[in-house]
Design a protein around this motif. Structure first.
Motif, PDB file in Angstrom:
ATOM      1  N   ARG A 123       0.843  -1.190   0.000  1.00 12.42           N
ATOM      2  CA  ARG A 123       0.000   0.000   0.000  1.00 12.42           C
ATOM      3  C   ARG A 123       0.885   1.250   0.000  1.00 12.42           C
ATOM      4  N   HIS A 124       0.582   2.198  -0.866  1.00 11.23           N
ATOM      5  CA  HIS A 124       1.368   3.438  -1.067  1.00 11.23           C
ATOM      6  C   HIS A 124       2.715   3.180  -1.759  1.00 11.23           C
ATOM      7  N   LEU A 125       3.005   1.925  -2.082  1.00  6.58           N
ATOM      8  CA  LEU A 125       4.268   1.594  -2.735  1.00  6.58           C
ATOM      9  C   LEU A 125       3.995   1.011  -4.113  1.00  6.58           C
ATOM     10  N   GLU A 126       4.854   1.305  -5.052  1.00  2.00           N
ATOM     11  CA  GLU A 126       4.730   0.712  -6.376  1.00  2.00           C
ATOM     12  C   GLU A 126       5.412  -0.653  -6.422  1.00  2.00           C
ATOM     13  N   ALA A 127       6.584  -0.748  -5.777  1.00  5.22           N
ATOM     14  CA  ALA A 127       7.333  -2.009  -5.787  1.00  5.22           C
ATOM     15  C   ALA A 127       8.433  -1.951  -4.743  1.00  5.22           C
ATOM     16  N   VAL A 128       8.923  -3.141  -4.394  1.00  2.24           N
ATOM     17  CA  VAL A 128      10.135  -3.281  -3.583  1.00  2.24           C
ATOM     18  C   VAL A 128      11.139  -4.069  -4.424  1.00  2.24           C
ATOM     19  N   LEU A 129      12.327  -3.531  -4.567  1.00  3.38           N
ATOM     20  CA  LEU A 129      13.383  -4.166  -5.365  1.00  3.38           C
ATOM     21  C   LEU A 129      14.462  -4.690  -4.432  1.00  3.38           C
ATOM     22  N   TYR A 130      14.948  -5.890  -4.714  1.00  2.00           N
ATOM     23  CA  TYR A 130      15.935  -6.492  -3.820  1.00  2.00           C
ATOM     24  C   TYR A 130      16.908  -7.342  -4.625  1.00  2.00           C
TER      25      TYR A 130
END
Length: 372
Positions: free
Chosen positions: A353-360
């Motif tokens: 929520r409120h985020l487009e993506a998490v990159l790792y």
């Protein structure tokens, strides 16, 4: 000596020292006692800083080239007078000169106490700023009845602070009207503690040597950073270096932990950082930290506090079979490699929520957790 300076590092000191010695020899010091005195002092500086030495504090106070240069050469050879003045000033502060080649680094005055902890005032060399509780360039712990408390100007070597009447300040715990701050120095004004940092001051333990996967990831991340949508979550528990890099950057950041109890764990906390286009922090994090699980990257167009509140919701979670809530190290790429494939659609939507993506990072590439 506030203002723009040429000597902002130890390499620059050696360069200007060599030029000043050559100019002095060209003046034929044997014919002029004053020049023999200058030549002797320049030779003393060269010996005291040879082969990477840092002069003893007693030695750093033994020169007087600045007054000599101004008195004798300000009109006839102002460049030479400037060299002598800068050499005198920086030799006395040689221990706080940045290592390596000259660079126009910025200074960073950081709020270190109270509810506004971690806020940064970025200082450009030679530009004075005021700080206080009202009517200042940088208002901290605002108060309608407040006023400017001190001014600060960064010259590329030290930050010069001066109290604004009727206030007093303390620098390094010593009450004063004026003072100097070098990298990681601290001061107080009123009830607020500040510390001072220099952008990219501390050199890496070894030259960065990013591999192909790191370079590919960096290219992807740079586009997001330049678009203004890239955050990093940096895990201070992994090593000292990642937090050191964040602190010595101009990028805004804050711990994901809150309150005094959270501040007690500053050295192991996860930190949210908004990566800006004018900073080299992204390149340093990837170049030095790829493969070390220093943290993850977040893509979002939301404001800093919105992203921080969202991420704080997942610091502790309920886990089936556990009587108490447990820490969720979602900012560890190794954890995400395990968790991401098994998240349900609802869990993924709630987390992002409120985020487009998490990159790792993964061993071979930059992976992406998004709404798809």
């Amino acid at each position: 000596m506030p203002g723009l300076m040429r000597i902002t590092s130890r390499d620059a000191f050696a360069e200007v020292l060599a030029e000043a010695r050559a100019r002095t020899r060209a003046y034929e010091p044997a014919r002029w006692p004053l020049l023999r005195q200058i030549e002797d002092q320049l030779e003393f500086m060269a010996g005291a800083t040879a082969r990477g030495r840092v002069p003893h504090p007693d030695d750093r106070g033994r020169t007087g080239l600045g007054p000599l240069g101004v008195r004798e050469f300000a009109d006839t050879d102002p460049e030479y007078a400037d060299w002598l003045g800068e050499l005198d000033y920086t030799f006395a502060r040689y221990d706080v000169l940045a290592p390596g080649p000259a660079r126009r680094r910025r200074g960073i005055l950081q709020v270190w106490s109270g509810r506004e902890g971690f806020r940064k005032l970025v200082l450009v060399p030679g530009v004075a700023r005021t700080v206080g509780t009202a009517e200042a360039d940088f208002v901290v712990h605002g108060d309608r009845a407040g006023s400017p408390q001190f001014s600060v100007v960064w010259d590329g070597v030290c930050a010069h602070v001066q109290a604004i009447d009727p206030h007093r300040i303390s620098v390094g715990g010593e009450p004063c009207w004026t003072g100097e701050l070098a990298n990681r120095g601290w001061m107080q004004a009123g009830r607020t503690t500040y510390r001072f940092l220099v952008e990219d001051f501390t050199q890496p333990p070894a030259p960065p040597n990013p591999g192909e996967a790191a370079l590919r990831a960096l290219a992807q991340l740079q586009g997001l950073r330049d678009a203004g949508t890239l955050y990093a979550i940096v895990d201070a528990a992994r090593a000292d270096r990642p937090l050191e890099l964040v602190e010595e950057s101009v990028d805004p950041y804050a711990s994901l932990y809150d309150g005094e109890q959270g501040r007690a764990h500053d050295d192991v906390a996860p930190y949210l950082v908004r990566l800006g286009r004018g900073s080299g922090l992204l390149e340093r994090l990837v170049g030095e930290g790829w493969g070390e699980a220093w943290g993850v990257f977040v893509v979002s167009g939301a404001e800093f506090e919105v992203v921080r509140r969202q991420l704080r919701r997942f610091l502790m979670i309920d886990l089936e079979g556990e009587a108490h809530r447990v820490f969720f190290r979602f900012y560890d790429p190794r954890v995400l490699q395990t968790v991401a494939p098994v998240l349900t659609a609802d869990q993924r939507g709630d987390f992002l929520r409120h985020l487009e993506a998490v990159l790792y990072e993964t061993p071979r590439a930059l992976a992406r957790l998004d709404h798809a």
